[in-house]
Design an enzyme around this catalytic site. Structure first.
Site, PDB file in Angstrom:
ATOM      1  N   PRO A 129      45.808  35.330  44.329  1.00 40.13           N
ATOM      2  CA  PRO A 129      45.391  34.550  43.156  1.00 40.13           C
ATOM      3  C   PRO A 129      45.108  35.510  42.004  1.00 40.13           C
ATOM      4  CG  PRO A 129      43.614  34.678  44.778  1.00 40.13           C
ATOM      5  CD  PRO A 129      44.808  35.329  45.399  1.00 40.13           C
ATOM      6  N   ALA A 151      43.999  35.544  37.984  1.00 39.23           N
ATOM      7  CA  ALA A 151      43.534  34.792  36.818  1.00 39.23           C
ATOM      8  C   ALA A 151      44.439  35.066  35.620  1.00 39.23           C
ATOM      9  CB  ALA A 151      42.089  35.182  36.489  1.00 39.23           C
ATOM     10  N   GLN A 204      42.025  28.619  44.925  1.00 36.15           N
ATOM     11  CA  GLN A 204      40.914  29.558  45.009  1.00 36.15           C
ATOM     12  C   GLN A 204      39.758  29.063  44.150  1.00 36.15           C
ATOM     13  OE1 GLN A 204      40.393  33.570  43.192  1.00 36.15           O
ATOM     14  NE2 GLN A 204      40.427  34.301  45.316  1.00 36.15           N
ATOM     15  N   CYS A 244      36.079  39.220  42.801  1.00 33.44           N
ATOM     16  CA  CYS A 244      36.343  39.461  41.381  1.00 33.44           C
ATOM     17  C   CYS A 244      35.327  40.450  40.806  1.00 33.44           C
ATOM     18  CB  CYS A 244      36.296  38.158  40.589  1.00 33.44           C
ATOM     19  SG  CYS A 244      36.640  38.388  38.819  1.00 33.44           S
ATOM     20  N   LYS A 292      38.445  35.851  50.118  1.00 36.18           N
ATOM     21  CA  LYS A 292      39.012  37.099  49.609  1.00 36.18           C
ATOM     22  C   LYS A 292      37.862  37.952  49.082  1.00 36.18           C
ATOM     23  CE  LYS A 292      42.804  38.927  46.788  1.00 36.18           C
ATOM     24  NZ  LYS A 292      42.141  39.939  45.975  1.00 36.18           N
ATOM     25  N   ASN A 335      45.143  43.801  51.037  1.00 33.66           N
ATOM     26  CA  ASN A 335      45.484  43.675  49.618  1.00 33.66           C
ATOM     27  C   ASN A 335      45.181  44.990  48.903  1.00 33.66           C
ATOM     28  OD1 ASN A 335      43.806  42.199  46.832  1.00 33.66           O
ATOM     29  ND2 ASN A 335      45.996  42.502  46.983  1.00 33.66           N
ATOM     30  N   GLY A 336      46.127  45.390  48.035  1.00 31.62           N
ATOM     31  CA  GLY A 336      45.880  46.562  47.208  1.00 31.62           C
ATOM     32  C   GLY A 336      47.006  47.578  47.258  1.00 31.62           C
ATOM     33  N   ARG A 357      49.292  42.910  41.490  1.00 28.58           N
ATOM     34  CA  ARG A 357      50.005  43.455  40.326  1.00 28.58           C
ATOM     35  C   ARG A 357      51.475  43.738  40.639  1.00 28.58           C
ATOM     36  NH1 ARG A 357      47.159  48.588  38.800  1.00 28.58           N
ATOM     37  NH2 ARG A 357      46.616  48.544  41.016  1.00 28.58           N
TER      38      ARG A 357
END
Length: 313
Positions: free
Chosen positions: A21, A23, A76, A106, A144, A205-206, A230
């Site tokens: 997700p 934003a 989410q 976040c 997450k 993730n990452g 990204r």
């Protein structure tokens, strides 16, 4: 990497390569595009539980799903009040969604300052209450989160266990601390610690920008799958590469994204959004800075279409 289906409390994904997700980016058109390229699961942008409870039109617009989207519908939510989360999860607006993901990662100061997002990493009791509140809706719930606030406060394993004990059906672990935002190395040891602490699926993730990055993250963490953030913004066709699907003609793909975004969201949004996306898609290519200036000078669909026609993606 080895593709496999992921069982999320009885929901089965077609593979284990997910879209995070994001934003401002994972709108309905982008989610469908990534799903068609091979993403096994996609999520809406983060949606305010409180905003839903107060009938915010802007919040509700984030929940739009294209009629042709063929995947599991996942939303989410973010918030830090269990009652708002309970009401949002059980609301009519969330009814079409099969999976609720709770944002506990976040790092943005405004979100953190309100006690939402990664602020929940320092309050296990409240985080647990939020998971249980969403589970009361009868829906599957995932979480997450990040590995901690700072390098001296790493909590991945303990937080993962709390999520599982509170009823979470899956977790996604961003391998950076809150203070790193999106910079620095991904701490694969912490993701591995989270994986070893629970029996529910763990998604890493990452730092995934190539198929080799995905392979390496799985190898180092033992995670059940990976989540692109990204990397998907810069190269949505990365899903096709990782899942070994036929590579699309990129210019045609971007033009369709522009057309679909215009159809769903209108001309002004389509121009502003697709200027950003086209700039992402050409990032790092020769002459990309000059190209970006020309892209952001486009003020009509016609001028933007013409620019896209001349770009080598």
């Amino acid at each position: 990497m080895r593709l496999k289906k992921i069982d999320i409390g009885g929901l089965e994904t077609p593979n284990n390569i997910f879209l995070a997700p994001l934003a401002g980016y994972t709108n309905a058109v982008f989610r469908e595009m990534c799903y068609n390229l091979g993403a096994g699961l996609t999520f809406t942008e983060m949606v305010s539980a409180k905003g839903l409870c107060y009938n915010s039109q802007n919040t509700r617009e984030l929940l739009y799903i294209t009629p042709t989207y063929g995947g599991i519908k996942a939303v989410q939510l973010f918030g830090s009040d269990p009652e708002y989360m309970r009401r949002a999860a059980a609301s009519e607006e969330i009814a079409p969604f099969e999976l609720i993901d709770i944002n506990m990662g976040c790092p943005v100061p405004k979100i953190f300052g309100n006690g939402d997002g990664s602020a929940l990493l320092q309050d296990f009791a409240k985080a647990s209450a939020l998971i249980k509140a969403c589970k009361d809706s009868g829906k599957r719930v995932s979480v997450k989160f990040r590995i901690g606030l700072t390098a001296d406060k790493l909590v991945a394993a303990d937080f993962a266990k709390m999520c599982e004990d509170s009823g979470a059906d899956m977790i996604s672990v961003h391998g950076r601390t809150r203070d790193k935002i999106y910079a620095g190395e991904v701490n694969t040891e912490q993701i591995a610690a989270a994986k070893n602490a629970v029996k529910i699926p763990v998604i890493a993730n990452g730092g995934i920008f190539t198929p080799a990055d995905a392979d390496q993250l799985i190898e180092r963490t033992g995670a059940d799958g990976v989540m692109l953030a990204r990397g998907a913004m810069y190269s949505p066709w990365l899903f096709a590469e990782i899942t070994s699907r036929p590579m699309p003609e990129k210019r045609a793909l971007v033009k369709k994204q522009l057309e679909d975004t215009f159809r769903v969201y209108g001309e002004r949004f389509a121009i502003v959004f697709m200027r950003k996306m086209a700039a992402f898609y050409t990032k790092g290519k020769p002459g990309s800075s000059a190209l970006r200036e020309k892209l952001f000078a486009c003020d009509s669909m016609q001028s933007l279409e013409k620019m896209i026609d001349g770009i080598e993606f």
